[in-house]
Motif scaffolding. Structure first.
Motif, short mmCIF file in Angstrom:
data_model
loop_
_atom_site.label_atom_id
_atom_site.label_comp_id
_atom_site.label_asym_id
_atom_site.label_seq_id
_atom_site.Cartn_x
_atom_site.Cartn_y
_atom_site.Cartn_z
N ILE A 36 0.83 -1.20 0.00
CA ILE A 36 0.00 0.00 0.00
C ILE A 36 0.87 1.25 0.00
O ILE A 36 0.59 2.23 -0.71
CB ILE A 36 -0.95 -0.01 1.21
CG1 ILE A 36 -2.04 -1.08 1.02
CG2 ILE A 36 -1.60 1.35 1.41
CD1 ILE A 36 -2.95 -1.25 2.21
N HIS A 40 0.75 4.05 -2.95
CA HIS A 40 0.47 5.45 -2.63
C HIS A 40 1.61 6.36 -3.09
O HIS A 40 1.37 7.46 -3.60
CB HIS A 40 0.27 5.61 -1.12
CG HIS A 40 -1.04 5.05 -0.65
ND1 HIS A 40 -1.44 5.10 0.66
CD2 HIS A 40 -2.05 4.45 -1.32
CE1 HIS A 40 -2.63 4.53 0.79
NE2 HIS A 40 -3.01 4.13 -0.41
N THR A 223 -7.05 -0.28 -2.33
CA THR A 223 -6.66 1.02 -2.88
C THR A 223 -7.77 1.59 -3.76
O THR A 223 -8.11 2.78 -3.68
CB THR A 223 -5.36 0.89 -3.68
OG1 THR A 223 -4.33 0.39 -2.83
CG2 THR A 223 -4.93 2.24 -4.24
#
Length: 415
Positions: A36, A40, A223
């Motif tokens: 993640i 990001h 996400t």
């Protein structure tokens, strides 16, 4: 007595020991956080420099995970010392993920120190576990430890450098680590590690990598859901979200419907488990994982900028992610079946042609095209395999939906 205790840490050759254990699954959860963080970071900055940095970080995260998987393949994770090792690596992995977004900023030395510590400590632990149990495996892990010490020097030196020097030194560190298995961990005076030294369980490796792919696909859904929530007021958000969700489903189907099963069968039945595991899992699954992460970044772009004109930068993620994923599946299925899947090759061609629409199409259209290509690949392979299975054996061989690789091909050359 001490000798027996150490040898007791080694995995036993029975059916239960080939299954992924709960401590291993617990360990994998750490990498959800790391993935993640990577997604990001890329979604917030997709410049050329950021892409290069992300590539190095993906290679590092994958390498620490796959090396730990090899170790848990050889050791008994039901033993307390091995469990403590995993819990220690989990804690270090969380710290690694926290430092990851600023690895090329203020946290460079912290990232390098944690990464190097994980790699060295795990190798030393395994070296100790094999000390009185298997001389050949002990020497192999001695070589691995020495290679890790060499790469760690580049990691730590890079952590002290500015951006340009860090990129160079960390690239050298990864080259050292990724080249070492191909060189059989050659060390002066010790020589190379002999072929098929480690008692690898192919079924266990196949299951562990399959579970990691599930984690990556799950990270993509997380996400996508988070981004959809932030942009649900946009008229196109729901349609783009459906397209992104379908992409994840199609990738699951392409990997698990045929490839994962064949990879597991190949790894379990081969007479060269270590070599096949190296090709199928250590190297072969890397583009699959990287492709899923890049696809998640592309879906982020399509959700947050759905109706904006697309660009080559956005297309690199929206089309490049599925292309990388298909390329990894071609590798895995070629090694596992000695055949190239025609549907996947056609998918790569379609994705390449789709680049032509980028200058005149908005992001949501490019995303929809990528989803459509994955659907075509999944449906093509499914129908072709179903047709073959319905034919008599001799006819089915003629209708095989794959391009056969000559039987004399050396698997080791397919790395």
């Amino acid at each position: 007595m001490a000798s027996n205790q150490k040898s007791d840490w080694i995995r036993k050759a029975d059916a239960d020991q080939t299954r992924a254990s709960f401590p291993e699954l617990f360990f994998d959860l750490v990498f959800v956080f790391a993935l993640i963080q990577l997604a990001h970071k890329l979604a917030s900055d997709f410049s050329a420099t950021a892409i290069i940095e992300a590539i190095l970080l993906i290679l590092a995260v994958w390498w620490v995970w796959i090396h730990t998987t090899w170790v848990t393949n050889l050791l008994d994770t039901e033993k307390e010392p091995v469990r403590l090792l995993l819990f220690g690596l989990m804690f270090a992995g969380v710290l690694l993920a926290i430092a990851l977004p600023e690895a090329f900023g203020d946290q460079g030395l912290v990232f390098a120190a944690i990464y190097s510590g994980m790699q060295i400590c795990r190798s030393v632990f395994t070296l100790y576990a094999f000390r009185h149990s298997d001389r050949r495996s002990f020497l192999t892990f001695l070589r691995i430890t020495l290679w890790m010490l060499l790469s760690s020097a580049f990691w730590l030196a890079g952590g002290l450098m500015a951006l340009e020097g860090r990129l160079v030194l960390w690239t050298l560190a990864l080259l050292v680590e990724y080249a070492s298995p191909a060189l059989r961990y050659y060390v002066p005076f010790l020589g190379r590690s002999p072929d098929e030294t480690l008692d690898v369980s192919g079924a266990h490796m196949a299951e562990r990598c399959a579970l990691f792919v599930i984690i990556c696909l799950g990270e993509t859904i997380l996400t996508t859901g988070r981004n959809a929530t932030e942009h649900m007021t946009d008229d196109m958000t729901f349609a783009v979200f459906c397209s992104a969700f379908l992409s994840t489903g199609f990738m699951w189907w392409i990997y698990f419907h045929h490839g994962q099963e064949k990879a597991a069968s190949k790894a379990e039945a081969t007479s060269r488990p270590e070599t096949v595991a190296l090709n199928l899992f250590t190297y072969g699954h890397l583009p699959v994982v990287a492709g899923i992460i890049l696809t998640a970044v592309g879906e982020d772009f399509s959700l947050s900028h759905a109706e904006e004109p697309s660009s080559l930068k956005h297309a690199l993620a929206m089309l490049g992610g599925p292309a990388l994923f298909l390329g990894g599946n071609i590798w895995i299925k070629a090694v596992a079946t000695r055949q190239f899947p025609v549907s996947h090759i056609a998918g790569l061609v379609l994705l390449a042609v789709a680049v032509l629409i980028v200058p005149v199409a908005p992001n949501y259209v490019v995303q929809a095209v990528a989803t459509a290509v994955l659907f075509i690949v999944a449906l093509w392979e499914y129908l072709a395999l179903r047709r073959v299975s319905a034919q008599p054996e001799d006819v089915g061989a003629e209708l095989n939906p794959h391009l056969r690789i000559p039987e004399c091909a050396d698997l080791a050359r397919m790395r």
